[in-house]
Design a protein around this motif. Structure first.
Motif, mmCIF file in Angstrom:
data_model
loop_
_atom_site.group_PDB
_atom_site.id
_atom_site.type_symbol
_atom_site.label_atom_id
_atom_site.label_comp_id
_atom_site.label_asym_id
_atom_site.label_seq_id
_atom_site.Cartn_x
_atom_site.Cartn_y
_atom_site.Cartn_z
ATOM 1 N N LEU A 143 17.944 4.890 -32.841
ATOM 2 C CA LEU A 143 16.834 4.094 -33.371
ATOM 3 C C LEU A 143 16.710 2.826 -32.543
ATOM 4 C CD1 LEU A 143 14.756 3.947 -35.738
ATOM 5 C CD2 LEU A 143 16.456 2.569 -36.968
ATOM 6 N N LEU A 144 15.501 2.574 -32.030
ATOM 7 C CA LEU A 144 15.291 1.404 -31.174
ATOM 8 C C LEU A 144 14.346 0.372 -31.774
ATOM 9 C CD1 LEU A 144 15.003 2.906 -27.572
ATOM 10 C CD2 LEU A 144 16.958 1.782 -28.613
ATOM 11 N N MET A 145 13.808 0.626 -32.958
ATOM 12 C CA MET A 145 12.783 -0.267 -33.489
ATOM 13 C C MET A 145 13.267 -1.703 -33.639
ATOM 14 S SD MET A 145 12.533 0.545 -37.576
ATOM 15 C CE MET A 145 11.883 -1.084 -37.939
ATOM 16 N N PHE A 146 14.517 -1.896 -33.930
ATOM 17 C CA PHE A 146 15.025 -3.252 -34.158
ATOM 18 C C PHE A 146 15.087 -4.068 -32.867
ATOM 19 C CE2 PHE A 146 16.764 -0.737 -37.702
ATOM 20 C CZ PHE A 146 16.195 -1.443 -38.754
ATOM 21 N N ASP A 147 15.008 -3.395 -31.726
ATOM 22 C CA ASP A 147 14.991 -4.109 -30.453
ATOM 23 C C ASP A 147 13.653 -4.789 -30.196
ATOM 24 O OD1 ASP A 147 17.366 -2.749 -30.324
ATOM 25 O OD2 ASP A 147 17.096 -2.032 -28.282
ATOM 26 N N TYR A 148 12.632 -4.435 -30.975
ATOM 27 C CA TYR A 148 11.287 -4.920 -30.700
ATOM 28 C C TYR A 148 10.704 -5.742 -31.839
ATOM 29 C CZ TYR A 148 12.210 -1.545 -27.148
ATOM 30 O OH TYR A 148 12.821 -0.863 -26.115
ATOM 31 N N LEU A 149 11.570 -6.316 -32.658
ATOM 32 C CA LEU A 149 11.136 -7.247 -33.687
ATOM 33 C C LEU A 149 11.129 -8.659 -33.118
ATOM 34 C CD1 LEU A 149 13.188 -5.869 -36.727
ATOM 35 C CD2 LEU A 149 10.902 -5.192 -35.938
ATOM 36 N N ASP A 150 10.391 -9.559 -33.767
ATOM 37 C CA ASP A 150 10.361 -10.926 -33.272
ATOM 38 C C ASP A 150 11.588 -11.693 -33.725
ATOM 39 O OD1 ASP A 150 9.952 -11.832 -35.896
ATOM 40 O OD2 ASP A 150 7.776 -11.884 -35.667
ATOM 41 N N GLU A 255 6.294 -22.897 -14.908
ATOM 42 C CA GLU A 255 7.618 -23.365 -15.319
ATOM 43 C C GLU A 255 7.645 -23.686 -16.809
ATOM 44 O OE1 GLU A 255 8.929 -26.552 -12.867
ATOM 45 O OE2 GLU A 255 9.068 -25.309 -11.052
ATOM 46 N N ALA A 256 6.598 -24.339 -17.296
ATOM 47 C CA ALA A 256 6.530 -24.658 -18.726
ATOM 48 C C ALA A 256 6.413 -23.386 -19.559
ATOM 49 C CB ALA A 256 5.346 -25.580 -19.000
ATOM 50 N N LEU A 257 5.721 -22.387 -19.036
ATOM 51 C CA LEU A 257 5.580 -21.121 -19.750
ATOM 52 C C LEU A 257 6.921 -20.419 -19.877
ATOM 53 C CD1 LEU A 257 3.913 -18.849 -21.016
ATOM 54 C CD2 LEU A 257 3.389 -18.041 -18.703
ATOM 55 N N VAL A 258 7.675 -20.364 -18.802
ATOM 56 C CA VAL A 258 8.999 -19.738 -18.858
ATOM 57 C C VAL A 258 9.898 -20.463 -19.843
ATOM 58 C CG1 VAL A 258 11.118 -19.326 -17.541
ATOM 59 C CG2 VAL A 258 8.896 -18.732 -16.557
ATOM 60 N N GLN A 259 9.832 -21.781 -19.827
ATOM 61 C CA GLN A 259 10.658 -22.564 -20.756
ATOM 62 C C GLN A 259 10.283 -22.266 -22.199
ATOM 63 O OE1 GLN A 259 13.211 -24.282 -19.751
ATOM 64 N NE2 GLN A 259 13.818 -25.016 -21.783
ATOM 65 N N ALA A 260 8.989 -22.162 -22.484
ATOM 66 C CA ALA A 260 8.537 -21.856 -23.843
ATOM 67 C C ALA A 260 9.004 -20.469 -24.276
ATOM 68 C CB ALA A 260 7.018 -21.950 -23.926
ATOM 69 N N ARG A 264 11.829 -19.437 -27.085
ATOM 70 C CA ARG A 264 11.205 -18.616 -28.118
ATOM 71 C C ARG A 264 10.184 -19.402 -28.935
ATOM 72 N NH1 ARG A 264 15.455 -14.415 -30.654
ATOM 73 N NH2 ARG A 264 13.553 -13.166 -30.680
ATOM 74 N N LYS A 265 9.537 -20.340 -28.244
ATOM 75 C CA LYS A 265 8.430 -21.066 -28.871
ATOM 76 C C LYS A 265 7.219 -20.154 -29.022
ATOM 77 C CE LYS A 265 10.450 -25.166 -28.884
ATOM 78 N NZ LYS A 265 10.816 -25.860 -30.148
ATOM 79 N N ILE A 266 7.071 -19.233 -28.057
ATOM 80 C CA ILE A 266 5.991 -18.248 -28.112
ATOM 81 C C ILE A 266 6.602 -16.865 -27.892
ATOM 82 C CG2 ILE A 266 4.248 -19.888 -27.342
ATOM 83 C CD1 ILE A 266 4.372 -18.597 -24.580
ATOM 84 N N SER A 267 5.780 -15.838 -28.087
ATOM 85 C CA SER A 267 6.302 -14.471 -28.109
ATOM 86 C C SER A 267 6.247 -13.752 -26.765
ATOM 87 C CB SER A 267 5.523 -13.649 -29.147
ATOM 88 O OG SER A 267 5.989 -12.331 -29.203
ATOM 89 N N LYS A 292 14.084 -12.282 -16.396
ATOM 90 C CA LYS A 292 13.924 -10.835 -16.525
ATOM 91 C C LYS A 292 14.072 -10.329 -17.955
ATOM 92 C CE LYS A 292 15.086 -9.592 -11.776
ATOM 93 N NZ LYS A 292 16.010 -8.876 -10.874
ATOM 94 N N ASP A 293 14.754 -11.096 -18.803
ATOM 95 C CA ASP A 293 14.920 -10.650 -20.189
ATOM 96 C C ASP A 293 13.817 -11.184 -21.107
ATOM 97 O OD1 ASP A 293 15.744 -13.284 -19.936
ATOM 98 O OD2 ASP A 293 17.278 -13.120 -21.494
ATOM 99 N N LEU A 294 12.825 -11.880 -20.528
ATOM 100 C CA LEU A 294 11.737 -12.434 -21.320
ATOM 101 C C LEU A 294 10.585 -11.431 -21.400
ATOM 102 C CD1 LEU A 294 11.720 -16.057 -19.811
ATOM 103 C CD2 LEU A 294 12.896 -15.246 -21.881
ATOM 104 N N ASN A 295 9.746 -11.596 -22.417
ATOM 105 C CA ASN A 295 8.626 -10.687 -22.615
ATOM 106 C C ASN A 295 7.458 -11.112 -21.719
ATOM 107 O OD1 ASN A 295 6.886 -8.735 -23.611
ATOM 108 N ND2 ASN A 295 6.386 -9.874 -25.478
#
Length: 334
Positions: A143-150, A255-260, A264-267, A292-295
């Motif tokens: 089951l992988l659904m929990f990997d894709y929750l916020d 740079e500000a986008l990556v920081q956010a 986890r200020k944004i999704s 690389k681990d960011l969405n």
């Protein structure tokens, strides 16, 4: 080849690989020759435009040095086969009387649809799901659904729960708004930053930033829109927010986008354009190892790519050259 004269033009296509080269219909007594380069890097521009009275390009930096009379003594017209023209030093063109024309409205359908596609890919984490599934993680875990929750353990929003903020109400912004509405999203059309018009269809910029769960950026790059979305804006967004940029690199502070995203200020975020292009791990923080681990979804400035766009560009390019030679230029930006 004959040098340019009052009645003969030499046209240099600097990025012919991505263009459909038209056959021109010129007035009587006018002739032309052409050189087509499949692709041109910035360092190759000076050596390739010395004999040109007209140059045609898609997205290539043409700066004041290249526009000097020593390097391009015959240059009279620049045709940009794109909507944006921030790659051209317009002031240097004005000083020499070089006319600059663009090809607006050719890619509206492709860019707006690409933006919606990036929305789904980012909101649903489609690339992450694909990679995990093909790597065998579903089979391993069951089951992988929990990997894709916020971060709060919530599942992704559906279109009916999205508030789409449209930053830029030009042709592309309008069509994104139409597509978003048809999907069931509530749509907010942003007013200009730090300025509220009397247009009742517009929502103050700050309100759009705070209320939107998906923000589509579709503004041209100019001094007033550089880093249009930066730390202050990201701090004001809901944690559900995803940012999608199909306009120009430099309108979103990378740079500000990556920081956010890291905080986890944004999704999530989806970018088709970057401050430095061609972009890669060494030029954009969005593609650095620690991101690389960011969405993040990244595409190589190809939102315009479609058969319809190619036909539209060829038509508008042909029109730009022919009308200028006839003394009635269209779509002049400088």
């Amino acid at each position: 080849m004959p040098l340019p004269t009052a009645t003969h033009h030499h046209i240099v296509f600097l990025q012919g690989e991505v263009l459909k080269i038209p056959q021109l219909d010129l007035p009587a007594n006018f002739t032309y020759s052409q050189t087509v380069h499949d692709w041109t890097w910035p360092s190759q521009v000076p050596e390739r435009i010395g004999d040109a009275s007209i140059i045609v390009l898609s997205a290539l930096r043409i700066d004041a040095a290249v526009l000097s009379s020593e390097i391009s003594p015959n240059l009279k017209l620049i045709v940009i086969v794109a909507t944006g023209y921030d790659c051209i030093d317009l002031e240097a063109c004005r000083r020499r009387g070089i006319v600059v024309c663009n090809c607006p409205g050719a890619n509206i359908e492709a860019v707006s649809e690409h933006a919606i596609g990036m929305y789904f890919a980012t909101r649903r984490r489609l690339l992450d799901m694909h990679s995990a599934t093909t790597a065998g993680r579903w089979k391993e875990k069951g089951l992988l659904m929990f990997d894709y929750l916020d971060k709060d353990g919530g599942a992704p929003l559906t279109c009916q729960d999205e508030v789409a903020g449209i930053i830029g109400n030009g042709d592309v912004g309008k069509r994104i708004a139409m597509l978003a509405k048809s999907l069931g999203m509530k749509v907010l059309i942003s007013d200009r930053k730090s300025f509220n018009t009397a247009d009742p269809s517009r929502v103050p910029f700050e309100a759009v930033i705070k209320q939107s769960t998906v923000i589509f950026v579709a503004v041209p790059l100019m001094d007033s829109t550089r880093n249009y979305l930066s730390t202050r804006e990201f701090q004001s967004m809901t944690s559900h927010a995803i940012v999608i940029n199909v306009s120009r690199g430099g309108t979103v502070d990378e740079e500000a986008l990556v920081q956010a995203l890291r905080e986890r200020k944004i999704s999530g975020a989806a970018m088709d354009v970057f401050k430095d292009e061609p972009a890669g791990p060494g030029t954009s923080p969005l593609m650095a190892d620690d991101a690389k681990d960011l969405n993040i979804i990244a595409t190589p400035h190809v939102a315009w790519l479609s058969q319809r766009t190619a036909v539209n560009y060829a038509t508008k390019m042909k029109l730009a050259i022919e009308t200028w030679i006839r003394g009635q230029p269209v779509n002049v930006v400088s």
